[in-house]
Design a protein around this motif. Structure first.
Motif, PDB file in Angstrom:
ATOM      1  N   TYR A   2       1.001  -1.192  -0.118  1.00 32.26           N
ATOM      2  CA  TYR A   2      -0.085  -0.084   0.101  1.00 32.26           C
ATOM      3  C   TYR A   2       0.943   1.175  -0.001  1.00 32.26           C
ATOM      4  CZ  TYR A   2       1.248   0.013   5.020  1.00 32.26           C
ATOM      5  OH  TYR A   2       1.923  -0.061   6.153  1.00 32.26           O
ATOM      6  N   VAL A   3       0.449   2.551  -0.394  1.00 33.93           N
ATOM      7  CA  VAL A   3       1.006   3.528  -0.075  1.00 33.93           C
ATOM      8  C   VAL A   3       0.817   4.391   1.132  1.00 33.93           C
ATOM      9  CG1 VAL A   3       1.042   3.887  -2.862  1.00 33.93           C
ATOM     10  CG2 VAL A   3      -0.796   4.820  -1.354  1.00 33.93           C
ATOM     11  N   ALA A   4       1.801   5.171   1.568  1.00 36.95           N
ATOM     12  CA  ALA A   4       1.822   5.693   2.909  1.00 36.95           C
ATOM     13  C   ALA A   4       0.748   6.843   2.923  1.00 36.95           C
ATOM     14  CB  ALA A   4       3.276   6.332   2.996  1.00 36.95           C
ATOM     15  N   ASP A   5       0.174   7.242   1.759  1.00 32.39           N
ATOM     16  CA  ASP A   5      -0.814   8.386   1.991  1.00 32.39           C
ATOM     17  C   ASP A   5      -2.011   7.744   2.457  1.00 32.39           C
ATOM     18  OD1 ASP A   5       1.106  10.177   0.919  1.00 32.39           O
ATOM     19  OD2 ASP A   5       0.669  10.036  -1.176  1.00 32.39           O
ATOM     20  N   ILE A   6      -2.615   6.488   2.054  1.00 31.91           N
ATOM     21  CA  ILE A   6      -3.715   6.081   2.503  1.00 31.91           C
ATOM     22  C   ILE A   6      -3.731   5.662   4.234  1.00 31.91           C
ATOM     23  CG2 ILE A   6      -3.903   4.970   0.486  1.00 31.91           C
ATOM     24  CD1 ILE A   6      -3.626   2.335   1.811  1.00 31.91           C
ATOM     25  N   GLU A  25      -3.847   9.847   9.328  1.00 32.89           N
ATOM     26  CA  GLU A  25      -2.688  10.859   9.991  1.00 32.89           C
ATOM     27  C   GLU A  25      -2.176  10.432  11.391  1.00 32.89           C
ATOM     28  OE1 GLU A  25      -1.287  13.547   8.830  1.00 32.89           O
ATOM     29  OE2 GLU A  25      -2.132  13.517   6.859  1.00 32.89           O
ATOM     30  N   ARG A  54       0.431   7.700  10.895  1.00 32.78           N
ATOM     31  CA  ARG A  54       1.573   7.946   9.823  1.00 32.78           C
ATOM     32  C   ARG A  54       2.866   8.597  10.216  1.00 32.78           C
ATOM     33  NH1 ARG A  54      -0.529  11.641   4.738  1.00 32.78           N
ATOM     34  NH2 ARG A  54      -2.178  10.306   4.897  1.00 32.78           N
ATOM     35  N   GLU A  75      11.470   3.216   0.644  1.00 34.55           N
ATOM     36  CA  GLU A  75      11.139   4.241   0.108  1.00 34.55           C
ATOM     37  C   GLU A  75      12.097   4.804  -1.074  1.00 34.55           C
ATOM     38  OE1 GLU A  75       8.040   6.597   0.140  1.00 34.55           O
ATOM     39  OE2 GLU A  75       7.471   4.445   1.123  1.00 34.55           O
TER      40      GLU A  75
END
Length: 271
Positions: A202-206, A209, A212, A225
């Protein structure tokens, strides 16, 4: 046998286990892994080929997985492979180094070998597997016309830094497992959790907050990364991350070697 003769013999035992021995152990590791199979060492190439094919074709063509913010059909597959391949080498190194003293206790009890050097053949073995898999991956990227930037030249350096970290963690666990056998199971569980705590599938943006910020404390993020930057975005690794990874790996390596030096006599007795 006099004490000087014993001393010379011990020095001789240690000197016999050099880099050539590590290479031979690495070769034997692959021979043992595929002993009895018809294709033998050909599986060293077949497994990476199958793995990369599944990730690149199944996820992109059949499942239709897409990377958020990227219209490239193969972008998610590239993202996935660029994370899974180095993580596999990293996790395998930790888990295999953790048990190396137990696995080789029949040798350690007979020959006075350098214990850190004994464990180092695993790093070389995983490096060979990584190199073969990456070669297959690059062939796919070229075939698909995926752009490759100058950042790819940093891949060997990133791999060395991540493996120093993995070797150090594994060596610390290898010292502990001799006295606490539960360490093997604990390491397995931690690696499972660690994998899903790292943005690989998965991408960190999902990530919410509130969570994260914790990802920034994950040391595997430092190299995962960078691989994503190089292979997915055609960019360069983040210099600050590489410096942090080098310092962290160096400190842990020094700590693991000091720990092994302090406990070596007890480890040999327990084995």
């Amino acid at each position: 046998m006099t004490l000087p003769m014993l001393s010379r013999r011990r020095r001789s035992d240690r000197s016999n286990f050099n880099f050539g021995t590590v290479v031979n152990w690495t070769r034997q590791d692959f021979v043992d892994r595929y002993s009895g199979s018809v294709l033998g060492l050909a599986w060293v190439l077949i497994w990476p080929l199958v793995q990369v094919t599944i990730f690149t074709l199944i996820f992109s063509q059949i499942m239709g997985a897409r990377l958020p913010g990227n219209s490239d059909t193969y972008a998610y597959s590239v993202y996935l492979v660029a994370g899974v391949v180095p993580w596999t080498a990293f996790a395998n190194t930790i888990s295999r180094v953790t048990t190396v003293f137990l696995d080789k206790k029949h040798i350690l009890s007979k020959v006075r070998l350098s214990m850190p050097l004994l464990a180092s053949y695993i790093v070389l073995s995983e490096a060979v597997t990584f190199a073969v898999t990456m070669a297959v991956f690059l062939m796919y990227l070229i075939a698909f016309g995926h752009p490759l930037g100058a950042g790819i030249l940093f891949v060997p350096l990133i791999f060395v830094l991540q493996q120093v970290l993995a070797f150090s963690i594994g060596l610390i666990c290898a010292c502990l497992i001799v006295f606490i056998r539960d360490v093997k199971e604990i390491v397995g569980i931690v690696l499972q959790l660690w994998f899903w705590f790292t943005p690989i599938v998965y991408v960190a943006d999902i990530v919410p907050e509130g969570i994260r910020g914790w990802l920034e404390l994950n040391p595997s993020m430092l190299f995962i990364e960078s691989y994503h930057q190089i292979f997915v975005h055609g960019g360069m690794p983040v210099l600050d991350d590489m410096v942090t990874l080098a310092v962290t790996g160096g400190v842990l390596l020094a700590a693991s070697l000091l720990m092994l030096r302090a406990l070596e006599r007890d480890i040999r007795d327990f084995l």
